[in-house]
Design an enzyme around this catalytic site. Sequence first.
Site, PDB file in Angstrom:
ATOM      1  CD  GLN A 171     -61.909 -31.686   1.092  1.00 12.14           C
ATOM      2  OE1 GLN A 171     -62.428 -32.071   0.053  1.00 12.14           O
ATOM      3  NE2 GLN A 171     -61.384 -30.492   1.230  1.00 12.14           N
TER       4      GLN A 171
ATOM      5  CB  SER B 296     -69.307 -29.091   3.783  1.00 13.22           C
ATOM      6  OG  SER B 296     -68.694 -28.354   2.792  1.00 13.22           O
TER       7      SER B 296
ATOM      8  CB  SER C 168     -66.896 -36.537  -2.446  1.00  5.95           C
ATOM      9  OG  SER C 168     -66.700 -37.281  -3.601  1.00  5.95           O
TER      10      SER C 168
ATOM     11  CD  GLU D 195     -52.080 -31.055  -6.884  1.00  3.08           C
ATOM     12  OE1 GLU D 195     -52.265 -31.028  -8.105  1.00  3.08           O
ATOM     13  OE2 GLU D 195     -51.001 -31.382  -6.378  1.00  3.08           O
TER      14      GLU D 195
ATOM     15  CB  SER E 206     -71.087 -20.635  -3.818  1.00  2.00           C
ATOM     16  OG  SER E 206     -70.791 -19.443  -3.123  1.00  2.00           O
TER      17      SER E 206
ATOM     18  CD  GLU F   1     -73.677 -16.928  -5.221  1.00  2.00           C
ATOM     19  OE1 GLU F   1     -73.169 -18.049  -4.973  1.00  2.00           O
ATOM     20  OE2 GLU F   1     -74.581 -16.779  -6.060  1.00  2.00           O
TER      21      GLU F   1
END
Lengths: 384, 384, 417, 417
Positions: D119, D122, D154, D237, D377, D379
């Site tokens: 994916q 980021s 990843s 999911e 995150s 936050e």
Amino acid sequence: MDFEFSQDQVMLRDLAREFLRERCTSAHVRAMMDDPAGYDRAMYRQLGEMSLLGLAIPERFGGSGLGMIEQAIVLEEMGRVAYPGPFVPSVVLAATAIQASGDEAAMARYLPGLASGELTMSFALLEDEIGWGPEVVAMRAVPDGDGFVLSGEKRFVPFGQAVDIIVVVARTGDAPGDISLFAVPRDAAGLTVQPYKMFDLNAKECALRFDNVRVPGDALIGTLNGGADPLDAVVQRAAVAACAEMLGCARTSLEMSVEYAKVRKQFGQPIGSFQAIKHKCAEMLEATENAHSATYYAAWALDADAPDARLAVSVAKSFVNEAARKVCGDAIQVHGGIGFTWEYDLHFYFKRAKYLEPLWGDTAWHRERVLDEVLAGRVAGAAR
Amino acid sequence: MDFEFSQDQVMLRDLAREFLRERCTSAHVRAMMDDPAGYDRAMYRQLGEMSLLGLAIPERFGGSGLGMIEQAIVLEEMGRVAYPGPFVPSVVLAATAIQASGDEAAMARYLPGLASGELTMSFALLEDEIGWGPEVVAMRAVPDGDGFVLSGEKRFVPFGQAVDIIVVVARTGDAPGDISLFAVPRDAAGLTVQPYKMFDLNAKECALRFDNVRVPGDALIGTLNGGADPLDAVVQRAAVAACAEMLGCARTSLEMSVEYAKVRKQFGQPIGSFQAIKHKCAEMLEATENAHSATYYAAWALDADAPDARLAVSVAKSFVNEAARKVCGDAIQVHGGIGFTWEYDLHFYFKRAKYLEPLWGDTAWHRERVLDEVLAGRVAGAAR
Amino acid sequence: MDLFYTQEDEEFRRRVRAWLEENLPKEPLETLEQQRAWHRAVYEAGFIGMGWPVEYGGRAARPMEQAIVGEEMARVQAPPTLNPLGIAIVGPTLIHHGTEAQKKRFLRNILTADEIWCQLFSEPNAGSDLASLRTRAVLEGDEFVINGQKVWTSGAHRADWGLLLARTDPDAPKHLGISCILVDMHTPGVEVRPLTQINGSNEFSEVFFHNVRVPAENLVGELNAGWQIAQTTLSYERGGNTLSRVSRYMAVFNRLVEAASELRRDGRRAIDDPVVRQKLGQMYAEIEVLRYGSLRILSRLEKGIRPGPESSITKLYYSEMEKRHYEFVLDILGPYGQLIEGVPAEYAMKEGVAYGEPGSWAYHFAYSRAGTIFAGSSEIQKNILGERVLGLPKEVRADRLQAQQAAKAQAGGEGGA
Amino acid sequence: MDLFYTQEDEEFRRRVRAWLEENLPKEPLETLEQQRAWHRAVYEAGFIGMGWPVEYGGRAARPMEQAIVGEEMARVQAPPTLNPLGIAIVGPTLIHHGTEAQKKRFLRNILTADEIWCQLFSEPNAGSDLASLRTRAVLEGDEFVINGQKVWTSGAHRADWGLLLARTDPDAPKHLGISCILVDMHTPGVEVRPLTQINGSNEFSEVFFHNVRVPAENLVGELNAGWQIAQTTLSYERGGNTLSRVSRYMAVFNRLVEAASELRRDGRRAIDDPVVRQKLGQMYAEIEVLRYGSLRILSRLEKGIRPGPESSITKLYYSEMEKRHYEFVLDILGPYGQLIEGVPAEYAMKEGVAYGEPGSWAYHFAYSRAGTIFAGSSEIQKNILGERVLGLPKEVRADRLQAQQAAKAQAGGEGGA
């Protein structure tokens, strides 16, 4: 697997919510603070008429034959408005003790009145020491003819100054678990009530001084020295009842905080647009929703007699104690000064939750029990 | 009353800071991770030449005759750059043990080398059990002719794989406190080194296996069965040394976070302008400054032999443990992903602080000791 | 570094202790008259306003001497003296910013507590955002005419005078149109309504102003310079008085240890429960750290270094700590910690305390919730530390944007990006 | 409310358990080939993509069945299957938004792990603020030409395909100029550089794009609609797979209890230390609450109610909990918890683990620090809960102001306030 309330349960919740919102207003809660009885008997009877008192009482004794889930639903609503009254002492503490004693005669004698609201009762366990098992009971009930004589002092008896009859836990033998339950009328000769004033002025508790109080033989509930199991049942259900009420306190505290954060402006913008406030509210939401899951899982586990029921009760009480502390406390911080005023209702919930926190096991006590249960292997079946 | 560093102390700090900033670079720290010795002997000797090793060693043995405050100042700077080397094992642990033993011969033999950096030493206490008193010592030193034979295993010996001599705490009698100190060369026959790899790759620790290791009689430091007091002195000073190093880790973590929060932009503005980040940094500052007060108060109390010295040490270690955990951990959160990369240096400080946290008493251990000291009435004089 | 007290300090401490031994009231002070007598005794001993210049009735005492007095008073739980706001806030403000006439008129009476003062800052819509206050003071001839409402005024019901912040220029940017004015609380149009707090006490009030007329000469400093004056005032006495706070916390801790040594929980004394002991050990350690930090500030004060915005660390630390500690107190004492009336003597913080009165565990537990809100909330302290100490960029904030836009609009409608 | 599993569920669980008993690899899977074989076995047993529609190779299984498989796999610590991102993220995205041709081309190979996916979301300057991503995809004829850099990818080193978010309209407001494109990772110009994390592992990579040419037909959904697609995908999911997480936490907890039962601290077994017991009790209770919450979500999924933004509660809770729990782990095990190599077997999480490999306490301790940063995150989760669940007003934020100003400027330079 269904974690949602059934339709009946939703109706029950709405019924309780509507009634309490209408009747248990801020003005009522405030009036009861100074009331010696601490509750409105007519309103309490109405709860009986609406079948809210007998939810967990068997149908043959005038109840609905439902269980802890339904009681928790009503108690959450009571927490939401900080309802003052002997609901818990009567239909959670005393009714559980009587039912768990297996004493059919006692059930027939007391449960119908508890279900209708004609009768109010309480439960007297604590003396000097804090704890939730038979070992805290030092007060003796000494056989005397066909009855018993009780002497000593009980503390922290909820609504002990106002109820009709008090179920007293007394020592009747020398083994640690040799305790028995006695039904003692509040107006018994030799019984002196010393009302407390607590931080939560609606938490009407008192000390009871027993000076050779004589009760007849049929005041014994269950068997002689058979009080330990009913006491245990009381602790389990009372802990979950406290969770439900704390959950209601947290819900109202969260809702009031969110509403306030939307309208209160500082520095030209609503305070809810500041991360310090927004994130606090988010954490309050997280704590409240998790407290919901924990409370109702435990209520279900008791009703279902699930293998992890005791574990679930201790998970819930340890978790909800902390969650309610956080949510009700943070609500004051979100509100700032106004949340610290007597005129504003927020302190009702802060105080009620704090009142309930140490009762029937504080956080440390229940965490120790969680580990106990786990090490003994009494955990949820399927998932392990 | 003067809580500020003296001019000499400020100069010492600047000296250490400048040297370490220049020599103990990120590249150096990274190189030492894979180095079997784990430190640069030449750099270490230079510390000796700069009189930084002998700060707390008496002048007659080649030191400066200063104390814990000065060592803490240097250690804070070492923490700031995550300096890897046997400073603590040599000049805090071993040197304290030797000095506290009162053994003039041992002092004359070892201290000058420790002060110059010619000699490196370590201190071997732990075996299987975790604890910081004589009771964790099971390993026996058995008299054998004019010497002793040691057998057993020591764990968590800092820089044990690299130093010249190890001060070993061994059991020499049957009373709980019957322990003695022995100086054992690392290359002694029968001594096997098993280096560990720890989370902080610069924390070079090892296990030492003793198979009938024979040492001569003059390897005994201090008196036979007289090891308990020196051990206690080691724990006190080592705890404060750990505080100082953790404080340095916290300072760098805070500084890096603030700098990053000023320049890193998300949503069109520096992340330091968001309250979530700003308030976290403010809390980190609060924790760091309080850690400073706690560390240096304790260092002073040891140097001054203040009545509350033991209390102050436990106050400091319990407080700084938590402060450094918070600050170094929050620094990663402030940085986001980049703070989680190996290439970025932030993890040096996170790991070093975590390495030091359980050593010489974790938070719970020191909190218990705080209360012990208080209940025994050993608190600060004037203020109580 | 040398954290021993000097011989001079030790000597001074002995004198304070000796004085207290002789003069400390044996019975609780119940009437205002008794309180005035105690105040006067303390004043005459030289322990009030002791840092003030000699010409205004002070003794120009060193910060350490002031701290020692505070510490010793708290140690023996001496009754408070009167006029705390007058002495801590109003006096220093007048010393720095007042006219000679104002100093002559007010300072001595502040010290003697012959005139008691309150501080009229917060408003219902100006709490954390104090600069948005709306109380108006309009200059009409040689008088200000004041209208508006203040809130969270401590001691207003017995105050003779108040230090008021009011808006004198509604058109200026919000920090620039505020003035600082001395108000006689007995002036017609001043109405004080007590405000009850969640612990039942009512030391705070709301104060209403309806066309209150105040002589123009009661202005402190320049017109519209009130914000600056308030800022310096608020920071004036920070830090130096924290040792007395430490002594108060220690007294509470010691009482808690006594109660925990009596109270049995789950088959043992609470004090023998390792989990309780962890909490007590943590409490003591955290109070000690406050003491160390106070000594650190004090030693700077002794060198003439005034604390700047970093003094927010102290406020943030002790207010959050107090909240944590009173949770511990209630954890340890269980339901006994929530009893106000009827609490057994061995577990009471203080006996014979009524609801709404200081001296019960729960009263102070509730109060600990206010510490992180009043006198600059924890959020405000963190903003100060983040922006003014660490130099982090300011928030993007609606009031700042409005001010920018207003400034831009005033500069002429050049428009565009 | 009825929290017993249905008979059907219990029966299904028995079948999963029986299958695992027979098929669980006895030895660790070391080669990619062995891993593929295991994946294929699990797939053929019907346990992969089991919620997908039948026509795309799934079994339209109920959420509860999926949860049971996850739970049972975790219970026996089964080796992971391959292609987790393909199955959890890419597959569902294509099912919802892909063309028929894309579905035919890719879905089956995702399930079988014949093509492994990553994916590509980021970027170094687009983390929490993902919508500010800068990787460009320019349509030239029937190809996109891609330039830019991704990070925190990843499994990129073994991926055959990647799901890319790239900017296709640099002039549009930032959320509106992003597209979702399928990229063959073997295309010239794609460079994968491993990124080492603080625990020494390198499951993440940086991915660089230098004039990477991708057929236009690899666009998913509409041009410039990538942001919406990514949002639905990310929430697709959520929640249903938390039970397997609970099982993993329980396995760690049980191992910790074993170690604490062996380890002696201060003269007693750690497990007998009341302070340690508090931590263990708290850990277990908190994991149980995650389980209850998961059952609650699952029971809604069973009724067809998809979780909305309130699923951020789960992510926030377990990631913060994990951080807390690994601190407890290291508290309890002391220095033993920080040993990677040389740790005595009785205190090891798992034996024979090298630095950088999963299986040491410290590895997972470090990893727990990532959970509150990655995948939104804490936050960001709190913003979502505050704004989208509680309805609190949005922050005043620089990018929003710029967007407003830009919109205003575009609407014509009328200027003014």
